[in-house]
Scaffold this active site. Structure first.
Site, PDB file in Angstrom:
ATOM      1  N   GLY A 192       0.777  -1.250   0.000  1.00 53.21           N
ATOM      2  CA  GLY A 192       0.000   0.000   0.000  1.00 53.21           C
ATOM      3  C   GLY A 192       0.798   1.284   0.000  1.00 53.21           C
ATOM      4  N   TYR A 207     -18.401   8.948   3.261  1.00 54.63           N
ATOM      5  CA  TYR A 207     -17.609   7.706   3.351  1.00 54.63           C
ATOM      6  C   TYR A 207     -18.395   6.528   2.767  1.00 54.63           C
ATOM      7  CZ  TYR A 207     -13.679   4.994   5.137  1.00 54.63           C
ATOM      8  OH  TYR A 207     -12.553   4.208   5.238  1.00 54.63           O
ATOM      9  N   SER A 257       1.865   8.138   2.060  1.00 54.92           N
ATOM     10  CA  SER A 257       1.080   6.933   2.379  1.00 54.92           C
ATOM     11  C   SER A 257       1.319   6.475   3.809  1.00 54.92           C
ATOM     12  CB  SER A 257       1.480   5.770   1.461  1.00 54.92           C
ATOM     13  OG  SER A 257       1.123   6.024   0.136  1.00 54.92           O
ATOM     14  N   ILE A 258       0.255   6.008   4.452  1.00 50.67           N
ATOM     15  CA  ILE A 258       0.386   5.413   5.789  1.00 50.67           C
ATOM     16  C   ILE A 258       1.402   4.268   5.734  1.00 50.67           C
ATOM     17  CG2 ILE A 258      -0.860   3.979   7.461  1.00 50.67           C
ATOM     18  CD1 ILE A 258      -3.334   5.821   6.924  1.00 50.67           C
ATOM     19  N   ASP A 263      -1.287  -6.083  -7.632  1.00 45.66           N
ATOM     20  CA  ASP A 263      -2.645  -5.564  -7.842  1.00 45.66           C
ATOM     21  C   ASP A 263      -3.583  -6.652  -7.355  1.00 45.66           C
ATOM     22  OD1 ASP A 263      -5.132  -4.790  -8.654  1.00 45.66           O
ATOM     23  OD2 ASP A 263      -4.514  -4.137 -10.647  1.00 45.66           O
ATOM     24  N   VAL A 264      -4.167  -6.457  -6.179  1.00 38.78           N
ATOM     25  CA  VAL A 264      -4.963  -7.527  -5.559  1.00 38.78           C
ATOM     26  C   VAL A 264      -6.231  -7.837  -6.349  1.00 38.78           C
ATOM     27  CG1 VAL A 264      -4.059  -7.233  -3.216  1.00 38.78           C
ATOM     28  CG2 VAL A 264      -6.088  -5.939  -3.916  1.00 38.78           C
ATOM     29  N   ALA A 282      -5.429   8.470  -1.138  1.00 40.95           N
ATOM     30  CA  ALA A 282      -6.754   7.852  -1.026  1.00 40.95           C
ATOM     31  C   ALA A 282      -7.750   8.842  -0.414  1.00 40.95           C
ATOM     32  CB  ALA A 282      -6.682   6.581  -0.171  1.00 40.95           C
ATOM     33  N   LYS A 311     -15.430  -1.369   5.671  1.00 38.36           N
ATOM     34  CA  LYS A 311     -14.514  -1.341   6.824  1.00 38.36           C
ATOM     35  C   LYS A 311     -15.131  -2.095   8.015  1.00 38.36           C
ATOM     36  CE  LYS A 311     -10.991   1.250   5.288  1.00 38.36           C
ATOM     37  NZ  LYS A 311      -9.718   0.630   4.892  1.00 38.36           N
TER      38      LYS A 311
HETATM   39  P1  NAD Z   1      -2.785   5.782  -0.085  1.00 36.54           P
HETATM   40  O1  NAD Z   1      -3.505   6.252  -1.313  1.00 36.54           O
HETATM   41  O2  NAD Z   1      -1.424   6.297   0.148  1.00 36.54           O
HETATM   42  O3  NAD Z   1      -2.764   4.192  -0.014  1.00 36.54           O
HETATM   43  C1  NAD Z   1      -3.800   3.393  -0.544  1.00 36.54           C
HETATM   44  C2  NAD Z   1      -3.102   2.246  -1.252  1.00 36.54           C
HETATM   45  O4  NAD Z   1      -4.052   1.302  -1.727  1.00 36.54           O
HETATM   46  C3  NAD Z   1      -2.291   2.736  -2.460  1.00 36.54           C
HETATM   47  O5  NAD Z   1      -0.934   2.379  -2.292  1.00 36.54           O
HETATM   48  C4  NAD Z   1      -2.903   1.971  -3.606  1.00 36.54           C
HETATM   49  O6  NAD Z   1      -1.948   1.600  -4.582  1.00 36.54           O
HETATM   50  C5  NAD Z   1      -3.456   0.743  -2.875  1.00 36.54           C
HETATM   51  N1  NAD Z   1      -4.420   0.002  -3.695  1.00 36.54           N
HETATM   52  C6  NAD Z   1      -5.647   0.398  -4.129  1.00 36.54           C
HETATM   53  N2  NAD Z   1      -6.159  -0.568  -4.939  1.00 36.54           N
HETATM   54  C7  NAD Z   1      -5.235  -1.565  -5.003  1.00 36.54           C
HETATM   55  C8  NAD Z   1      -5.159  -2.792  -5.684  1.00 36.54           C
HETATM   56  N3  NAD Z   1      -6.134  -3.212  -6.523  1.00 36.54           N
HETATM   57  N4  NAD Z   1      -4.070  -3.577  -5.516  1.00 36.54           N
HETATM   58  C9  NAD Z   1      -3.050  -3.182  -4.718  1.00 36.54           C
HETATM   59  N5  NAD Z   1      -3.043  -2.011  -4.053  1.00 36.54           N
HETATM   60  C10 NAD Z   1      -4.134  -1.209  -4.207  1.00 36.54           C
HETATM   61  O7  NAD Z   1      -3.756   6.184   1.140  1.00 36.54           O
HETATM   62  P2  NAD Z   1      -3.692   5.807   2.693  1.00 36.54           P
HETATM   63  O8  NAD Z   1      -4.541   6.827   3.360  1.00 36.54           O
HETATM   64  O9  NAD Z   1      -2.301   5.602   3.129  1.00 36.54           O
HETATM   65  O10 NAD Z   1      -4.518   4.437   2.731  1.00 36.54           O
HETATM   66  C11 NAD Z   1      -4.015   3.252   3.324  1.00 36.54           C
HETATM   67  C12 NAD Z   1      -5.095   2.570   4.145  1.00 36.54           C
HETATM   68  O11 NAD Z   1      -5.399   3.401   5.273  1.00 36.54           O
HETATM   69  C13 NAD Z   1      -6.426   2.342   3.420  1.00 36.54           C
HETATM   70  O12 NAD Z   1      -6.945   1.075   3.826  1.00 36.54           O
HETATM   71  C14 NAD Z   1      -7.308   3.452   3.959  1.00 36.54           C
HETATM   72  O13 NAD Z   1      -8.681   3.126   3.906  1.00 36.54           O
HETATM   73  C15 NAD Z   1      -6.804   3.480   5.399  1.00 36.54           C
HETATM   74  N6  NAD Z   1      -7.161   4.684   6.168  1.00 36.54           N
HETATM   75  C16 NAD Z   1      -6.812   5.929   5.714  1.00 36.54           C
HETATM   76  C17 NAD Z   1      -7.176   7.045   6.456  1.00 36.54           C
HETATM   77  C18 NAD Z   1      -6.856   8.433   5.980  1.00 36.54           C
HETATM   78  O14 NAD Z   1      -7.488   9.383   6.458  1.00 36.54           O
HETATM   79  N7  NAD Z   1      -5.900   8.618   5.082  1.00 36.54           N
HETATM   80  C19 NAD Z   1      -7.871   6.901   7.675  1.00 36.54           C
HETATM   81  C20 NAD Z   1      -8.190   5.615   8.107  1.00 36.54           C
HETATM   82  C21 NAD Z   1      -7.840   4.516   7.343  1.00 36.54           C
END
Ligand code: NAD
Length: 262
Positions: free
Chosen positions: A21, A163, A27-28, A72-73, A203, A170
């Site tokens: 991810g 959302y 990215s987190i 790519d899942v 995201a 989720k």
């Molecule tokens: P991000 O966009 O940096 O990361 C999301 C990742 O999902 C990306 O790296 C993307 O390539 C990957 N992804 C999407 N579809 C995919 C696929 N088919 N195959 C492989 N990878 C795929 O954003 P983020 O905020 O770091 O998100 C990471 C996680 O944290 C997510 O599950 C998101 O729901 C969760 N989250 C984010 C927040 C926030 O506010 N940013 C809050 C709570 C939870």
């Protein structure tokens, strides 16, 4: 789970894991990877496609990732192929981080009852079922136990404007964490959902009025601020260590306390 770590300052020394991810340095998952490396862990990193590889390859290099693989899942066999490569490289896996989510924009912002079957299936497959598949493929590599961690959000529990169907997904993901923890507990495999407060990432930028959500969250949070990816990274890295050996099945908030306030 190996418990005889000779270096208490590097609690992940000798441990190896998969972190998914990373799209860019916001990215987190990137902050998780940094925190894991700082604690001595070895990592495999994944990128979704050739476009994101441009941004993520330099990050993987700077982190000293031992593997950098396309994942790519949504593509059949992609996840299993990456995990096979992890097995070849590392032999055993001690932790894995699932930090991936996808949802069509219209399904985030419309009424949930208007979600199409295709939109629901895609969001559920990529954002939830992939975590189950990840666990299944990793199980043979985790003979000594370890940690599996996914990322959730408060929208699983409460209605968060804009959302949409992602809240339903989720909620399923958090339930999956409990059932997976039950199934895998006898093998010493611990399963967690980390639930960060809102953070501006790629995201998150797809969620309408996200800046308002950030402001409201900071105003509500007892600690008076929104969290950083580094704070999420630190918690997640801790869950990968033996320090979390007495925990499993939980959703753990890292949101400056915002979720406790009505
Ligand atoms: P991000 O966009 O940096 O990361 C999301 C990742 O999902 C990306 O790296 C993307 O390539 C990957 N992804 C999407 N579809 C995919 C696929 N088919 N195959 C492989 N990878 C795929 O954003 P983020 O905020 O770091 O998100 C990471 C996680 O944290 C997510 O599950 C998101 O729901 C969760 N989250 C984010 C927040 C926030 O506010 N940013 C809050 C709570 C939870």
């Amino acid at each position: 789970m190996s418990t005889n770590n000779p270096n208490p300052l590097l609690p992940l020394a000798g441990k190896k894991g998969l972190i998914t991810g990373v799209a860019n340095d916001k990215s987190i998952a990137y902050a998780v990877a940094k925190a894991v490396r700082a604690l001595g862990g070895e990592i495999a990193l994944t990128y979704q496609n050739d476009k994101t590889a441009m941004y993520t390859r330099p990050l993987a290099e700077s982190l000293g990732a031992r593997l950098f693989e396309k994942l790519d899942v949504a593509q059949p066999g992609s996840l299993e192929g990456v995990i096979e490569k992890c097995g070849n490289e590392f032999g055993e896996i001690d932790f894995a981080v699932h930090s991936m989510a996808f949802c069509n924009g219209e399904d985030l912002h419309g009424r949930v009852i208007d979600t199409t079957e295709a939109g629901f299936d895609a969001a559920m497959n990529i954002s939830c079922h992939s975590f189950l598949r990840m666990a299944k493929a990793l199980e043979p590599l985790m003979a000594h136990g370890g940690s599996l961690i996914t990322m959730s959000y408060l929208g699983a529990e409460r209605v968060v404007r804009n959302y949409g169907v992602m809240g339903i997904i989720k909620a399923a993901l958090e339930s999956a964490v409990r059932y997976m923890a039950y199934d895998l507990g006898p093998k010493g495999i611990r399963v967690f959902a980390v639930s960060p407060g809102p953070i501006m990432t790629r995201a998150a930028s797809g969620i309408a009025n996200f800046n308002q959500l950030l402001e409201a969250d900071a105003a509500k949070a007892p600690l008076g601020h929104t969290v950083t990816i580094e704070e999420v990274g630190a918690l997640t890295a801790f869950l990968c260590t033996d320090g979390s050996s007495g925990m499993t099945g939980q959703t753990i908030y890292v949101d400056a306390g915002a979720h406790i306030v009505a």
